[in-house]
Enzyme design. Structure first.
Site, short mmCIF file in Angstrom:
data_model
loop_
_atom_site.label_atom_id
_atom_site.label_comp_id
_atom_site.label_asym_id
_atom_site.label_seq_id
_atom_site.Cartn_x
_atom_site.Cartn_y
_atom_site.Cartn_z
N VAL A 11 0.89 -1.17 0.00
CA VAL A 11 0.00 0.00 0.00
C VAL A 11 0.93 1.22 0.00
O VAL A 11 1.72 1.39 0.92
CB VAL A 11 -0.92 0.01 1.24
CG1 VAL A 11 -1.79 1.25 1.25
CG2 VAL A 11 -1.77 -1.26 1.24
N ASN A 42 2.79 -3.55 -9.28
CA ASN A 42 2.84 -2.49 -10.30
C ASN A 42 3.13 -3.08 -11.68
O ASN A 42 2.50 -2.73 -12.67
CB ASN A 42 3.96 -1.48 -9.96
CG ASN A 42 3.68 -0.70 -8.69
OD1 ASN A 42 2.57 -0.70 -8.18
ND2 ASN A 42 4.70 -0.05 -8.17
N ASN A 183 18.47 -0.82 -12.35
CA ASN A 183 18.81 0.58 -12.63
C ASN A 183 20.31 0.72 -12.35
O ASN A 183 20.99 -0.26 -12.04
CB ASN A 183 17.93 1.56 -11.83
CG ASN A 183 18.14 1.45 -10.33
OD1 ASN A 183 19.15 0.91 -9.85
ND2 ASN A 183 17.19 1.96 -9.56
N GLY A 221 16.67 6.01 -15.97
CA GLY A 221 15.80 7.12 -15.60
C GLY A 221 15.51 7.99 -16.82
O GLY A 221 15.21 7.49 -17.90
N ARG A 222 15.63 9.30 -16.65
CA ARG A 222 15.29 10.21 -17.75
C ARG A 222 16.25 10.08 -18.94
O ARG A 222 16.01 10.60 -20.03
CB ARG A 222 15.20 11.65 -17.26
CG ARG A 222 16.53 12.23 -16.79
CD ARG A 222 16.35 13.65 -16.30
NE ARG A 222 15.53 13.68 -15.08
CZ ARG A 222 15.20 14.78 -14.45
NH1 ARG A 222 15.57 15.94 -14.93
NH2 ARG A 222 14.49 14.74 -13.34
N ASP A 251 8.83 0.39 -12.83
CA ASP A 251 7.88 -0.73 -12.94
C ASP A 251 7.03 -0.60 -14.21
O ASP A 251 6.72 -1.61 -14.85
CB ASP A 251 6.97 -0.78 -11.71
CG ASP A 251 7.76 -0.98 -10.42
OD1 ASP A 251 8.80 -1.66 -10.47
OD2 ASP A 251 7.34 -0.44 -9.38
N ARG A 284 1.80 11.89 -14.51
CA ARG A 284 0.64 11.82 -13.60
C ARG A 284 1.10 11.42 -12.19
O ARG A 284 2.14 10.79 -12.03
CB ARG A 284 -0.39 10.81 -14.12
CG ARG A 284 -1.11 11.28 -15.37
CD ARG A 284 -2.12 10.25 -15.86
NE ARG A 284 -1.48 9.07 -16.39
CZ ARG A 284 -1.01 8.97 -17.64
NH1 ARG A 284 -1.14 9.98 -18.47
NH2 ARG A 284 -0.43 7.88 -18.05
N GLY A 286 1.00 9.50 -8.44
CA GLY A 286 0.70 8.16 -7.93
C GLY A 286 1.50 7.09 -8.65
O GLY A 286 2.31 7.38 -9.54
O1 RIB Z 1 8.81 0.93 -7.59
C1 RIB Z 1 7.85 1.69 -6.89
C2 RIB Z 1 7.31 0.87 -5.77
O2 RIB Z 1 8.34 0.64 -4.84
C3 RIB Z 1 6.21 1.53 -5.00
O3 RIB Z 1 4.94 1.22 -5.49
C4 RIB Z 1 6.44 1.02 -3.58
O4 RIB Z 1 5.41 0.22 -3.12
C5 RIB Z 1 7.75 0.26 -3.62
O5 RIB Z 1 7.54 -1.08 -3.69
#
Ligand code: RIB
Length: 319
Positions: A11, A42, A183, A221-222, A251, A284, A286
């Protein structure tokens, strides 16, 4: 097209901060959001939203979060036959996102730490129907290693995302992976080498190839990503966007890569699609809330996607 994800769910408790507090200090953050996360979940959600059939092998706790996590998998079309419940807390991840869209994450594995090799063995019949097994490191390493062995035994390619970086991860135990996707920080730890520029990245990736891993895809990354393999390397450049939250972008890349690799068998194509999908997600807020559905992605980014199919596509060059 079926994919098995053996991994975590969390969570995500995301605070958008102006700055991190100093020791003993309390600071106020302007915004907060809570959502479903965890690297395994994810990646599963990204694959599923793009159109793959996904089987999730994971453990939730026996608390108020569990029901929501299971419902979220189901709402995203993910098979929850192997989502097990544990007498423990669910995994949680307090996350801090700064004004530059960069994040700092703490994970509390909770129930994820109870996912055993036997749990995965119990899912063997369903895993055997899949074209790819995906793993990350938010579960016990013993379970990661035994799942790679199961994949090898079944003749199913395995992708390992060695995140979060773990000094205990043994290279010889993941040599059976078709893909390892670190990474730069994770690559440096895995190879025991500094990773400061592209030359370093290629040398460090070679350490992984030397133990028998066939494909190393380093996310930058970028700056994009680079695929290193016996025949050489291929670099896919980053895509400039107005990023607001980079949480879960890695992810998104891996989930999208996996979907398109399973669909086409073309690593370069899958990387280019993943670059688009991940760069779209950072615009976005989240984690999973920032992942587009396949329909939205293919519609909104149609002209970028059309370029992916052109020889000598923009933003792509050999390293
Ligand atoms: O890679 C991002 C994720 O890392 C997040 O969703 C968090 O839960 C951690 O697991």
């Amino acid at each position: 097209m079926s994919i098995a994800v053996v991994g975590s769910n969390m969570v995500d408790l995301i605070s958008y901060i102006d700055r991190m507090p100093a020791e003993g200090e309390t600071v106020e953050a302007p915004n907060f959001t809570m959502g479903c996360g965890g690297k395994g979940a994810n990646q599963a959600v990204a694959c599923s939203r793009l159109g793959s059939n996904v089987t999730m092998v994971t453990r939730v706790g026996n608390d108020i979060f569990a029901e929501n996590t299971i419902r979220n998998f189901q709402d995203n079309g993910i098979d929850t036959t192997h989502v097990l419940t544990t007498e423990a807390t669910s995994g949680v991840a307090p996350i801090f996102v700064d004004p530059d869209s960069k994040n700092s994450i703490i994970i509390v594995k909770g129930a994820n730490a109870h996912l055993t090799p036997q749990d995965v063995e119990n899912a063997r019949e369903d895993i055997a129907k899949c074209s790819l097994i995906m793993l990350q490191l938010e579960i016990e390493l013993e379970t990661v290693y035994s799942t790679i062995e199961l994949g090898n035994e079944l003749g199913i390619p395995v992708l390992v995302n060695p995140a979060p970086a773990s000094p205990e991860l043994r290279l010889d135990k993941i040599r059976g992976a078709e893909f390892v996707v670190p990474n730069e920080t994770e690559l440096s730890l895995l190879s025991g080498m500094p990773v400061d520029d592209m030359d370093d990245v290629l040398k460090a990736a070679q350490v992984l190839l030397n133990v028998g891993i066939r494909n190393v895809i380093v996310t930058l990354g970028r700056k994009g990503a680079v695929w290193v393999h016996e025949g050489g390397s291929t670099y896919v450049d980053g895509r400039a966007v107005g990023a607001v939250d980079t949480t879960g972008a890695g992810d998104a890349f891996i989930g999208c890569f996996s979907h398109y690799w399973v669909e086409t068998g073309d690593i370069e194509y899958a990387m280019r699609m993943a670059r688009l999908y991940a760069s779209d997600s950072v615009t976005r807020h989240g984690t999973q809330t920032s992942y587009a559905t396949g329909e939205d992605f293919r519609g909104r980014l149609a002209s970028d996607i059309a370029e992916v199919n052109l020889p000598g596509a923009a933003n792509e060059k050999k390293a």
